[in-house]
Design a protein around this motif. Sequence first.
Motif, short mmCIF file in Angstrom:
data_model
loop_
_atom_site.label_atom_id
_atom_site.label_comp_id
_atom_site.label_asym_id
_atom_site.label_seq_id
_atom_site.Cartn_x
_atom_site.Cartn_y
_atom_site.Cartn_z
N SER A 128 0.83 -1.21 0.00
CA SER A 128 0.00 0.00 0.00
C SER A 128 0.86 1.25 0.00
O SER A 128 2.04 1.21 0.42
CB SER A 128 -0.86 -0.03 1.27
N ILE A 129 0.24 2.37 -0.40
CA ILE A 129 0.92 3.67 -0.24
C ILE A 129 1.16 3.96 1.24
O ILE A 129 1.89 4.89 1.58
CB ILE A 129 0.10 4.82 -0.86
N PHE B 32 -0.90 -0.72 -3.52
CA PHE B 32 -2.15 -0.12 -3.99
C PHE B 32 -2.32 1.28 -3.42
O PHE B 32 -2.01 1.53 -2.26
CB PHE B 32 -3.35 -0.98 -3.57
N THR C 212 -8.51 6.27 2.72
CA THR C 212 -8.99 6.75 1.42
C THR C 212 -10.49 6.45 1.22
O THR C 212 -11.04 6.78 0.17
CB THR C 212 -8.18 6.09 0.28
N TRP D 150 1.17 10.45 3.53
CA TRP D 150 1.25 9.70 2.27
C TRP D 150 1.50 10.64 1.09
O TRP D 150 1.11 11.82 1.13
CB TRP D 150 -0.07 8.94 2.03
C1 AKB Z 1 -6.25 2.66 3.38
O1 AKB Z 1 -6.71 3.80 3.23
O2 AKB Z 1 -5.86 2.20 4.46
C2 AKB Z 1 -6.08 1.79 2.15
C3 AKB Z 1 -4.74 1.95 1.56
C4 AKB Z 1 -4.39 3.18 0.83
O3 AKB Z 1 -3.95 1.07 1.66
N1 AKB Z 1 -7.11 2.11 1.21
#
Ligand code: AKB
Length: 310
Positions: free
Chosen positions: A115-116, A167, A182, A276
């Motif tokens: 993940s980001i 992702f 998100t 992020w």
């Molecule tokens: C989150 O918001 O935790 C996830 C992600 C960006 O990995 N959607």
Amino acid sequence: MTFEKILVTGAGGQIGSELVPFLSDVFGRDRVIPSDIRSNSADSRFLKLDVTDRASVDLAIDKYKIDTIFHLAAVLSANGEKNPELAYKVNISGLYDILESSIKSRVKLVITPSSIGIFGPDTPKENVPIETIARPVTMYGITKLMAEHLGNYYHARFGLNARGLRFPGLISYKTPPGGGTTDYSIEMIMEAVKGKSYQCFLREDTRLPMMYMPDALDCLLRLAEADETRLKHRTDFNVSSFSMTPKQLEMELRNYYPSFEVTYRPDFRQKIADSWPGSLDASAAVSEWDFHPNYDFKATTKDMIANLKR
Ligand code: AKB
């Protein structure tokens, strides 16, 4: 040969609930074993599986002769801050069980989304490359960064074909996401379609990378099928289709719903989002496995609205 029997963990979640029918279409229904900690009585294939219970993971992999695993079971960023211990247990111990069982049972391929969330406040903000400063400030980010390293370690040490990709925020309408930062994007579109107003938990100028679910499914399949000889990376591919702010989404939704209103009241998730990046460099995914997103910001919003209206 891979893809004879595919185990999907976290199959009841936002990605899993769409990946299971997608893989079933591509490879055949009886080749896909969906599993989750909660059972799903509507699907006769569904296996109740707690990934932190190693004996059950071993048993499932052996019983179904699994050769490919899409390991999606995870606690997301916002929920991870509410319960860091659970995030650690599911995201680290669960992955460890999957990797160990995979070695033992000679599973050929394990795909684990990252993940980001692995990035942090010291990471550059725009067009972030794969290799950069990655000092995450959430338990989720820490576990996902470790997951990338574990995948590389199991490949180098045991020859396991571990692969993964980072992702961005995933936008989808079939199953609500479970406690991500998100998630505002999905909630905002849903409220607009319902004719309601929306209170956003992020500031209006919070720019984050995003992707529509059909592109995310396509990414997972392309990465799984990628020719090994083309791969210079394994577990940490950046992918993203577009970047947007809550305000941009509000304005786009107003093209469909002119009286739609959003108020902004940032909560604890703002700090996560602020750590992020706003955009990613996905060029390695393009050159190593032909990453090719089909939905930009406008196409995603349009398709979400059309589907939610149904
Ligand atoms: C989150 O918001 O935790 C996830 C992600 C960006 O990995 N959607």
